[in-house]
Design a protein around this motif. Structure first.
Motif, PDB file in Angstrom:
ATOM      1  N   ILE B 221      54.690  17.695  57.774  1.00 26.92           N
ATOM      2  CA  ILE B 221      55.798  18.096  57.994  1.00 26.92           C
ATOM      3  C   ILE B 221      55.816  19.131  58.773  1.00 26.92           C
ATOM      4  CG2 ILE B 221      57.971  19.354  56.921  1.00 26.92           C
ATOM      5  CD1 ILE B 221      57.506  17.855  54.461  1.00 26.92           C
ATOM      6  N   SER B 222      54.751  20.316  58.616  1.00 27.65           N
ATOM      7  CA  SER B 222      54.730  21.222  59.788  1.00 27.65           C
ATOM      8  C   SER B 222      54.538  20.628  60.969  1.00 27.65           C
ATOM      9  CB  SER B 222      53.313  22.061  59.427  1.00 27.65           C
ATOM     10  OG  SER B 222      53.782  22.687  58.025  1.00 27.65           O
ATOM     11  N   GLY B 223      53.478  19.742  60.879  1.00 31.08           N
ATOM     12  CA  GLY B 223      53.133  18.989  62.195  1.00 31.08           C
ATOM     13  C   GLY B 223      54.238  18.228  62.956  1.00 31.08           C
ATOM     14  N   MET B 224      55.140  17.924  62.144  1.00 33.67           N
ATOM     15  CA  MET B 224      56.320  17.090  62.513  1.00 33.67           C
ATOM     16  C   MET B 224      57.436  18.271  63.349  1.00 33.67           C
ATOM     17  SD  MET B 224      58.592  14.374  60.844  1.00 33.67           S
ATOM     18  CE  MET B 224      60.016  15.451  60.117  1.00 33.67           C
ATOM     19  N   PHE B 225      57.607  19.070  62.384  1.00 37.72           N
ATOM     20  CA  PHE B 225      58.397  20.231  63.178  1.00 37.72           C
ATOM     21  C   PHE B 225      57.880  20.793  64.379  1.00 37.72           C
ATOM     22  CE2 PHE B 225      60.463  20.830  58.750  1.00 37.72           C
ATOM     23  CZ  PHE B 225      61.859  20.831  59.008  1.00 37.72           C
ATOM     24  N   ARG B 226      56.688  21.133  64.397  1.00 38.56           N
ATOM     25  CA  ARG B 226      56.018  21.719  65.468  1.00 38.56           C
ATOM     26  C   ARG B 226      56.002  20.682  66.676  1.00 38.56           C
ATOM     27  NH1 ARG B 226      57.068  25.123  67.158  1.00 38.56           N
ATOM     28  NH2 ARG B 226      55.649  25.035  68.776  1.00 38.56           N
ATOM     29  N   LEU B 227      55.758  19.289  66.340  1.00 36.00           N
ATOM     30  CA  LEU B 227      55.999  18.526  67.449  1.00 36.00           C
ATOM     31  C   LEU B 227      57.273  18.202  68.165  1.00 36.00           C
ATOM     32  CD1 LEU B 227      54.181  15.876  68.556  1.00 36.00           C
ATOM     33  CD2 LEU B 227      55.405  14.542  67.191  1.00 36.00           C
ATOM     34  N   ILE B 228      58.319  18.315  67.246  1.00 37.77           N
ATOM     35  CA  ILE B 228      59.630  18.509  67.694  1.00 37.77           C
ATOM     36  C   ILE B 228      59.933  19.628  68.556  1.00 37.77           C
ATOM     37  CG2 ILE B 228      62.052  18.280  67.353  1.00 37.77           C
ATOM     38  CD1 ILE B 228      61.505  16.725  64.703  1.00 37.77           C
ATOM     39  N   ASP B 229      59.359  20.915  68.144  1.00 35.09           N
ATOM     40  CA  ASP B 229      59.628  22.012  68.829  1.00 35.09           C
ATOM     41  C   ASP B 229      58.793  22.114  70.180  1.00 35.09           C
ATOM     42  OD1 ASP B 229      61.567  23.461  67.658  1.00 35.09           O
ATOM     43  OD2 ASP B 229      60.446  25.128  66.750  1.00 35.09           O
ATOM     44  N   SER B 230      57.696  21.521  69.993  1.00 34.04           N
ATOM     45  CA  SER B 230      56.766  21.696  71.038  1.00 34.04           C
ATOM     46  C   SER B 230      57.503  21.256  72.476  1.00 34.04           C
ATOM     47  CB  SER B 230      55.297  21.022  70.927  1.00 34.04           C
ATOM     48  OG  SER B 230      55.341  19.503  71.232  1.00 34.04           O
ATOM     49  N   VAL B 231      58.540  20.235  72.261  1.00 36.43           N
ATOM     50  CA  VAL B 231      59.082  19.673  73.405  1.00 36.43           C
ATOM     51  C   VAL B 231      59.852  20.866  73.966  1.00 36.43           C
ATOM     52  CG1 VAL B 231      60.829  18.083  74.270  1.00 36.43           C
ATOM     53  CG2 VAL B 231      59.326  17.519  72.514  1.00 36.43           C
ATOM     54  N   LYS B 232      60.125  22.068  73.259  1.00 39.19           N
ATOM     55  CA  LYS B 232      60.950  22.921  74.061  1.00 39.19           C
ATOM     56  C   LYS B 232      60.274  24.272  74.274  1.00 39.19           C
ATOM     57  CE  LYS B 232      63.389  23.138  70.098  1.00 39.19           C
ATOM     58  NZ  LYS B 232      64.372  23.664  69.014  1.00 39.19           N
ATOM     59  N   ALA B 233      58.782  24.003  74.729  1.00 35.13           N
ATOM     60  CA  ALA B 233      58.167  25.323  75.180  1.00 35.13           C
ATOM     61  C   ALA B 233      58.582  25.928  76.512  1.00 35.13           C
ATOM     62  CB  ALA B 233      56.667  24.802  75.263  1.00 35.13           C
ATOM     63  N   PHE B 234      59.769  25.938  76.667  1.00 34.01           N
ATOM     64  CA  PHE B 234      60.215  26.132  78.061  1.00 34.01           C
ATOM     65  C   PHE B 234      60.067  27.788  78.562  1.00 34.01           C
ATOM     66  CE2 PHE B 234      63.737  27.435  80.941  1.00 34.01           C
ATOM     67  CZ  PHE B 234      63.810  26.412  81.820  1.00 34.01           C
ATOM     68  N   PRO B 235      60.491  28.612  77.851  1.00 28.50           N
ATOM     69  CA  PRO B 235      60.338  30.090  78.017  1.00 28.50           C
ATOM     70  C   PRO B 235      58.857  30.226  78.676  1.00 28.50           C
ATOM     71  CG  PRO B 235      61.489  30.016  76.147  1.00 28.50           C
ATOM     72  CD  PRO B 235      61.157  28.721  76.441  1.00 28.50           C
ATOM     73  N   LEU B 236      57.758  29.610  77.860  1.00 29.15           N
ATOM     74  CA  LEU B 236      56.614  30.120  78.450  1.00 29.15           C
ATOM     75  C   LEU B 236      56.241  29.198  79.697  1.00 29.15           C
ATOM     76  CD1 LEU B 236      54.569  29.267  75.192  1.00 29.15           C
ATOM     77  CD2 LEU B 236      54.645  31.385  76.319  1.00 29.15           C
ATOM     78  N   ILE B 237      56.526  28.177  80.058  1.00 24.49           N
ATOM     79  CA  ILE B 237      56.460  27.514  81.229  1.00 24.49           C
ATOM     80  C   ILE B 237      57.357  28.261  82.391  1.00 24.49           C
ATOM     81  CG2 ILE B 237      56.789  25.196  82.338  1.00 24.49           C
ATOM     82  CD1 ILE B 237      55.816  24.001  79.872  1.00 24.49           C
ATOM     83  N   PHE B 238      58.385  28.478  82.020  1.00 27.48           N
ATOM     84  CA  PHE B 238      59.454  28.901  83.003  1.00 27.48           C
ATOM     85  C   PHE B 238      58.771  30.345  83.582  1.00 27.48           C
ATOM     86  CE2 PHE B 238      62.994  31.932  84.209  1.00 27.48           C
ATOM     87  CZ  PHE B 238      63.649  31.117  85.072  1.00 27.48           C
ATOM     88  N   LEU B 239      58.139  31.009  82.758  1.00 25.50           N
ATOM     89  CA  LEU B 239      57.687  32.644  83.094  1.00 25.50           C
ATOM     90  C   LEU B 239      56.191  32.636  83.470  1.00 25.50           C
ATOM     91  CD1 LEU B 239      59.395  35.181  83.124  1.00 25.50           C
ATOM     92  CD2 LEU B 239      58.046  35.811  81.135  1.00 25.50           C
ATOM     93  N   LEU B 240      55.582  31.660  82.848  1.00 29.66           N
ATOM     94  CA  LEU B 240      54.134  31.941  83.155  1.00 29.66           C
ATOM     95  C   LEU B 240      53.703  30.818  84.463  1.00 29.66           C
ATOM     96  CD1 LEU B 240      52.679  31.539  79.817  1.00 29.66           C
ATOM     97  CD2 LEU B 240      52.710  33.574  81.062  1.00 29.66           C
ATOM     98  N   THR B 241      54.140  29.962  84.591  1.00 30.12           N
ATOM     99  CA  THR B 241      53.634  28.596  85.563  1.00 30.12           C
ATOM    100  C   THR B 241      54.672  28.123  86.562  1.00 30.12           C
ATOM    101  OG1 THR B 241      53.829  26.826  84.393  1.00 30.12           O
ATOM    102  CG2 THR B 241      51.541  28.416  84.348  1.00 30.12           C
ATOM    103  N   SER B 242      55.831  28.140  86.028  1.00 30.17           N
ATOM    104  CA  SER B 242      56.756  27.443  86.778  1.00 30.17           C
ATOM    105  C   SER B 242      56.821  26.080  86.870  1.00 30.17           C
ATOM    106  CB  SER B 242      57.150  28.100  88.161  1.00 30.17           C
ATOM    107  OG  SER B 242      57.703  29.446  87.952  1.00 30.17           O
ATOM    108  N   GLY B 243      55.705  25.396  86.044  1.00 32.65           N
ATOM    109  CA  GLY B 243      55.421  24.069  86.000  1.00 32.65           C
ATOM    110  C   GLY B 243      54.342  23.685  86.841  1.00 32.65           C
TER     111      GLY B 243
END
Lengths: 452, 298
Positions: B221-243
């Motif tokens: 269940i934890s893995g599933m929640f995190r899997l779904i949430d991992s798709v939303k790793a937006f702020p990190l990518i936006f601020l750290l690398t811009s893709g």
């Protein structure tokens, strides 16, 4: 027999007629001062929108004076840059009338003007009852006004801010020790950056991650461009040999930059310059001149601000401007013009310069004034003259900044950003990266409905 | 008859109580999702009036997706980020929970301390890691320099940029799996492990045969929640690398963001988002199905 209270409200009495005639005669004789006296816009609420910028933050301090003079209320909505652009795009494209005046964003100006989404301001400046002679539309720097003109020369915006690309050098002391002179060509720039890099812990150059702003002057310097011949011919020109040469040059230049420069923000780059951790920063004057003017600067005594070096083919430092305009379907156009006229008046422009040190105004008379020159001349360097010189360049000869005013630029610019990073990090040779970028840019433009 | 009346009344009460929530859920979740799907069938662009209602080629956006190298690349990047991120978060969360599943005041304090990253706003987490990853101001780089070790610029390195995002994402969300597993561990009766000890089982065997079967559903269940949430790793990518650099860290939702907000291609961006939504829904359903199958087999 009817008493006074029973008389129709619109009944014209002899006394009212006399009053109206007197007011009309006075208005014709003294049109400008009467705005303050008669307050023809009393009760009007003027709705305007722009992106957040220091200019508007400062202007908001003066707006109560304008409201007092005219009797109107100003509702100015300020949003983040991308948010504002989307709101305005949607509002103007859908023919809405929510705004009476808007910021005409540089990168969207050509599309808005060509699509007829803005009012022709010549109708206002050409009417002496609406615009007094001393307002002088021709006082606006020509290079800053180019984006707000249509093919026939009609004006759809007046610029409130100009950005002129200049070069700041923070460690002239190191350069002098090494016998290096201020670089005037790309080759000299490369040499200076490489020789200074690592000296006394300073990097040769610093930049930030908006590559599609930093990079084009190098591409153009070698004779390339982003599009084949903008704004008319917008076929991407990303894989031309001149463009590839510019990309390779800039990638090599950044080898003298701090580690991680590809992800630097503008603020990071500015701090690196202001603390002398990087020797050279080439960006809009507002970001570079603080090495001489800001209290934060630790390198005031060892800094210089000059023209960016010229390329072997062209000398095209980037520049831009932001304008104020009136939407085609605005409800209160005359009131909006009254606001624009006031906000960009010589008086307000000079007060911004004198009272707040806001130097990126676009009125020539202000930039060349003694007061401006006095405030912006540091260590014998006339920053105003430099700013004006660069801002004027696109209006002399070809409008080389036209690439950035076509609506297709954001799509191609995004592709260019990615391709440059691939070259700078060695993922792909420049030729391969730019060939792929060219294909991607064409595919993306076609997907977006652009006819090529 | 009377019993049926009570049931009917109860059903009506439940329906009455649920209706406001369902209306809100419909308004905030279902309607936007429907609008997203509708928009994906148009060539909607903010700069093209009328394009929002142009349904002349409804599947055009979907047809273009397989031939878009950045979209395909973004799926691959997303898969790497999700796989390694979830794996680390589940394994490290479990390890931490096992270590801290003891009664002690210090451990209780430590547990609270470990929860901090999860309760920070995502953008604050991104700023913290931005500072850590910026070579000229980072304590990490100062330490490396003191040890005469040369570190590359992590967020602008082709080889490390995605790893840098995974590390930051793991730091942020590790407490979630830690908390879930710790809660599960505390429900296991001591008798089982005590009996296993009497039977001569070692610590590893107790973990493998007693503890792990108990916490496996929670790990899934934890893995599933995190899997779904991992798709939303937006702020990190936006601020750290811009893709970047290039498209090395450009995950699907960041690509969809660029399409919608940088280049104004709302219709195409919606199609990208719908595909992403379907993929996540498919994976989630698959995991649920696997869980039920396992339960049935047990």
């Amino acid at each position: 027999m009817k008493n006074r209270a029973d008389q129709p409200a619109r009944a014209i009495t002899r006394r009212k007629l006399l009053k109206a005639s007197a007011a009309g005669a006075a208005l014709a004789a003294f049109p400008a001062p009467l705005i303050a006296q008669t307050k023809p816009f009393a009760g009007v609420t003027l709705h305007g929108a722009s992106f957040q910028h220091r200019f508007f933050t400062l202007l908001q301090k003066y707006i109560p004076e304008f409201e007092e003079q005219t009797g109107m209320k100003v509702d100015l909505q300020l949003s983040a840059f991308p948010v504002y652009n989307q709101q305005a795009n949607l509002e103007l494209s859908s023919g809405g009338s929510a705004y009476d005046f808007v910021n005409v964003t540089f990168i969207l100006a050509a599309r808005w003007v060509a699509a007829g989404l803005l009012s022709n301001l010549d109708e206002f400046t050409g009417d002496p009852n609406l615009t007094p002679a001393e307002w002088n539309p021709k006082d606006f720097v020509e290079g800053a006004q180019v984006p707000y003109r249509d093919a026939k020369g009609g004006t759809y915006g007046y610029s409130w801010e100009g950005g002129a690309m200049v070069m700041g050098l923070s460690r002239m002391d190191l350069m002098e020790k090494k016998g290096l002179k201020i670089p005037k060509t790309f080759a000299e720039l490369q040499q200076v950056c490489a020789e200074i890099n690592g000296t006394d812990g300073a990097s040769g150059i610093v930049a930030f991650r908006l590559h599609h702003w930093n990079l084009p002057p190098y591409i153009q310097g070698f004779g390339g461009n982003i599009f084949r011949n903008p704004p008319g011919d917008i076929m991407p020109a990303l894989n031309k040999p001149e463009t590839i040469e510019g990309i390779e040059f800039y990638a090599k230049l950044l080898k003298s930059a701090p580690k991680g420069v590809l992800t630097y923000t503008e603020d990071q780059a500015r701090q690196s310059l202001l603390t002398g951790r990087s020797n050279i920063f080439i960006h809009s004057s507002a970001w570079v001149t603080p090495i001489l003017l800001s209290e934060e600067s630790k390198v005031k005594d060892t800094s210089r601000v000059v023209r960016m070096p010229a390329g072997p083919v062209h000398d095209h430092p980037a520049s831009n401007s932001q304008g104020l305009g009136i939407p085609k379907n605005a409800k209160n156009k005359k009131a909006a013009w009254e606001f624009i006229k006031w906000a960009l008046s010589p008086d307000i422009s000079m007060r911004l310069v004198k009272e707040h040190g806001h130097s990126s105004v676009c009125r020539r008379s202000i930039i060349t004034s003694d007061a401006y020159r006095k405030l912006n001349t540091v260590n014998g360097q006339d920053l105003g003259a430099l700013y004006l010189e660069v801002l004027e360049l696109p209006a002399k000869g070809e409008n080389y900044m036209a690439y950035r005013t076509v609506k297709e630029f954001p799509i191609v610019g995004d592709v260019l950003n990615k391709a440059f990073e691939q070259v700078a990090t060695g993922q792909l040779p420049a030729k391969d990266a730019m060939n792929a970028a060219q294909d991607q840019a064409i595919a993306a433009l076609r997907r977006a409905g652009t006819q090529l | 008859m009377k019993q049926g009346g009570i049931d009917e009344e109860r059903r009506r009460f439940i329906a009455f109580a649920l209706t406001p929530s369902l209306i809100v859920l419909f308004a905030v979740a279902v309607l936007p999702a429907i609008y997203l799907v509708v928009t994906s069938l148009t060539p909607f662009q903010l700069t093209a009036p009328g394009s929002a209602t142009d349904f002349s080629a409804p599947l055009r956006n979907y047809g273009l997706l397989p031939g878009d190298p950045r979209f395909v690349n973004s799926l691959v990047v997303q898969a790497k980020l999700s796989f390694w991120g979830v794996l680390f978060q589940v394994l490290l969360g479990m390890l931490l929970a096992l270590l801290l599943n003891v009664q002690s005041r210090f451990v209780e304090f430590a547990r609270t301390f470990f929860l901090i990253p999860m309760v920070l706003p995502p953008i604050v987490v991104a700023v913290i890691w931005k500072l850590i990853y910026t070579p000229d101001i980072s304590p990490l780089y100062y330490a490396a320099q003191a040890l005469h070790f040369t570190m590359p610029a992590l967020t602008s390195s082709v080889d490390f940029a995605l790893t840098a995002i995974i590390i930051a994402d793991t730091w942020e969300w590790l407490p979630f799996t830690f908390l879930m597993v710790l809660a599960a561990l505390q429900t296991i009766p001591d008798e089982y492990s005590e009996a296993a000890l009497v039977d001569g089982a070692n610590r590893l065997q107790i973990f493998w045969y007693v503890t792990l079967p108990f916490i496996t559903p929670i790990l899934v269940i934890s893995g599933m929640f995190r899997l779904i949430d991992s798709v939303k790793a937006f702020p990190l990518i936006f601020l750290l690398t811009s893709g970047g650099p290039g498209t090395v860290t450009e995950v699907t939702n960041y690509y969809a963001y660029l399409l919608a907000f940088d280049t104004n291609e709302i219709g195409y961006s919606s199609a990208v988002t719908v595909v992403m939504l379907l993929l996540v829904a498919g994976i989630s359903l698959g995991l649920v199905w696997m869980g039920r199958r396992r339960e049935a087999m047990a």
